[in-house]
Write a protein that holds these residues in place. Sequence first.
Motif, mmCIF file in Angstrom:
data_model
loop_
_atom_site.group_PDB
_atom_site.id
_atom_site.type_symbol
_atom_site.label_atom_id
_atom_site.label_comp_id
_atom_site.label_asym_id
_atom_site.label_seq_id
_atom_site.Cartn_x
_atom_site.Cartn_y
_atom_site.Cartn_z
ATOM 1 N N GLY A 121 0.825 -1.192 0.000
ATOM 2 C CA GLY A 121 0.000 0.000 0.000
ATOM 3 C C GLY A 121 0.860 1.242 0.000
ATOM 4 N N SER A 122 1.836 1.278 -0.880
ATOM 5 C CA SER A 122 2.769 2.402 -0.922
ATOM 6 C C SER A 122 2.055 3.683 -1.344
ATOM 7 C CB SER A 122 3.920 2.109 -1.890
ATOM 8 O OG SER A 122 4.630 0.954 -1.485
ATOM 9 N N VAL A 123 2.345 4.783 -0.646
ATOM 10 C CA VAL A 123 1.774 6.082 -0.985
ATOM 11 C C VAL A 123 2.854 7.083 -1.384
ATOM 12 C CG1 VAL A 123 -0.297 5.811 0.414
ATOM 13 C CG2 VAL A 123 1.770 6.745 1.457
ATOM 14 N N LEU A 124 4.114 6.707 -1.204
ATOM 15 C CA LEU A 124 5.226 7.581 -1.567
ATOM 16 C C LEU A 124 6.289 6.783 -2.294
ATOM 17 C CD1 LEU A 124 5.935 9.622 1.716
ATOM 18 C CD2 LEU A 124 5.151 10.574 -0.440
ATOM 19 N N ARG A 125 7.028 7.454 -3.153
ATOM 20 C CA ARG A 125 8.295 6.923 -3.650
ATOM 21 C C ARG A 125 9.344 7.901 -3.165
ATOM 22 N NH1 ARG A 125 7.680 2.673 -6.578
ATOM 23 N NH2 ARG A 125 9.871 2.684 -7.164
ATOM 24 N N ASN A 126 10.077 7.476 -2.141
ATOM 25 C CA ASN A 126 10.875 8.409 -1.362
ATOM 26 C C ASN A 126 12.290 7.886 -1.198
ATOM 27 O OD1 ASN A 126 12.017 9.724 1.080
ATOM 28 N ND2 ASN A 126 10.014 10.722 1.165
ATOM 29 N N TRP A 127 13.239 8.594 -1.806
ATOM 30 C CA TRP A 127 14.634 8.169 -1.720
ATOM 31 C C TRP A 127 15.156 8.307 -0.294
ATOM 32 C CZ3 TRP A 127 19.265 10.347 -0.302
ATOM 33 C CH2 TRP A 127 20.421 9.638 -0.664
ATOM 34 N N GLY A 128 14.771 9.383 0.401
ATOM 35 C CA GLY A 128 15.234 9.586 1.763
ATOM 36 C C GLY A 128 14.751 8.514 2.713
ATOM 37 N N ARG A 129 13.552 8.013 2.498
ATOM 38 C CA ARG A 129 12.998 6.969 3.347
ATOM 39 C C ARG A 129 13.513 5.587 2.972
ATOM 40 N NH1 ARG A 129 9.887 8.023 8.058
ATOM 41 N NH2 ARG A 129 8.471 9.758 7.708
ATOM 42 N N CYS A 130 13.561 5.310 1.675
ATOM 43 C CA CYS A 130 13.731 3.927 1.229
ATOM 44 C C CYS A 130 14.911 3.702 0.292
ATOM 45 C CB CYS A 130 12.447 3.444 0.555
ATOM 46 S SG CYS A 130 11.009 3.453 1.642
ATOM 47 N N GLY A 131 15.685 4.738 -0.016
ATOM 48 C CA GLY A 131 16.844 4.542 -0.866
ATOM 49 C C GLY A 131 16.469 4.273 -2.317
ATOM 50 N N GLY A 132 17.362 3.594 -3.013
ATOM 51 C CA GLY A 132 17.154 3.345 -4.432
ATOM 52 C C GLY A 132 17.824 4.407 -5.275
ATOM 53 N N ALA A 133 17.759 4.237 -6.576
ATOM 54 C CA ALA A 133 18.328 5.229 -7.475
ATOM 55 C C ALA A 133 17.530 6.531 -7.388
ATOM 56 C CB ALA A 133 18.323 4.700 -8.912
ATOM 57 N N PRO A 134 18.196 7.675 -7.557
ATOM 58 C CA PRO A 134 17.458 8.953 -7.476
ATOM 59 C C PRO A 134 16.283 9.029 -8.432
ATOM 60 C CG PRO A 134 19.830 9.331 -7.426
ATOM 61 C CD PRO A 134 19.641 7.863 -7.727
ATOM 62 N N TRP A 135 16.387 8.376 -9.582
ATOM 63 C CA TRP A 135 15.296 8.389 -10.561
ATOM 64 C C TRP A 135 14.304 7.231 -10.333
ATOM 65 C CZ3 TRP A 135 20.408 7.425 -11.465
ATOM 66 C CH2 TRP A 135 20.741 6.108 -11.767
ATOM 67 N N ASN A 136 14.601 6.370 -9.362
ATOM 68 C CA ASN A 136 13.715 5.247 -9.062
ATOM 69 C C ASN A 136 13.739 4.961 -7.564
ATOM 70 O OD1 ASN A 136 11.972 3.069 -9.438
ATOM 71 N ND2 ASN A 136 13.650 1.635 -9.794
#
Length: 293
Positions: A121-136
């Motif tokens: 139930g993801s509501v955000l795509r957040n690099w600060g919270r969850c990492g990953g590539a800046p574009w993903n």
Amino acid sequence: METSDDRCADGEEAKVLGRSTRLLAGAVLVACMVFLGSSTPFGTPSARSLPVDAAEDVVPNRVATWNLCNPCDASNVGRAADIAEHAPQVIGMQEACVRDVESIRQHLEHLHGLVYHVKYGSVLRNWGRCGGAPWNPGGYGQAILSAAPMTDAVNVEYPDGGSEDRGYMAVTTTVDGRSVRVFNTHFAERRQEEIRVDQAAVLAKEVARHDRTIVLGDFNAVPDAPELAPMWSLADDADPDCRPSSTGTCETTTDWRSKFDYVFLRDVTALSQRVEPSLYSDHDLVHADLDLR
């Protein structure tokens, strides 16, 4: 009204120190487990022998809710061990990164022989919270693990999440051998009571559409908070002693000694509820055994 954020502001340094100490202790325990365990076919050390039928180790009438704590430098091996210790049929998680949940699932299977399906139930795509590539960046929000398959999944973002997007998710799955609608939510934080009022209205309207429901989540509100009134009008807490009144005795579920985490039941009977402190989050893992028959 006291909230998690208020207490965090008052005692952040003490809380961080305490959590760091617990995480260090947990890391030592996990290291010992990995060192002593035998190897699985996947090349991952195992804490115990894998069962012939992993699903038999899941407690079929047990559900749980757990805010994983984010951002927190916590071990997913340790988180999986905490879940495996109680082996719920269904667990709803909040502040959940997709990558963390996938890691937890792998450890549950490879280290503990417990196999779970997952819905997000993801509501955000957040690099600060969850990492990953800046574009993903990684997905962030809620997740449900269920030993049985899940159908009719929905993911709803609240019209106003407050200082951060929030929402609820719902699935239909099996608990205690019966089909049931399961919700998982995370309400607004800090001094955002008015926003939580609106969120509770949205959630309660959907819950009311179903005759038999289980509602899991971090509501960021104590039991007698006015914004929880719509939920109390529809459902009971799995703890029979916990009620939204001065006569209720509600066990706390957080490091700051407040009850924010609930297993709300609508037309479902609770047999017992327990609150399990964890080294790996500032919220306790709450689980309940239910009778749906």
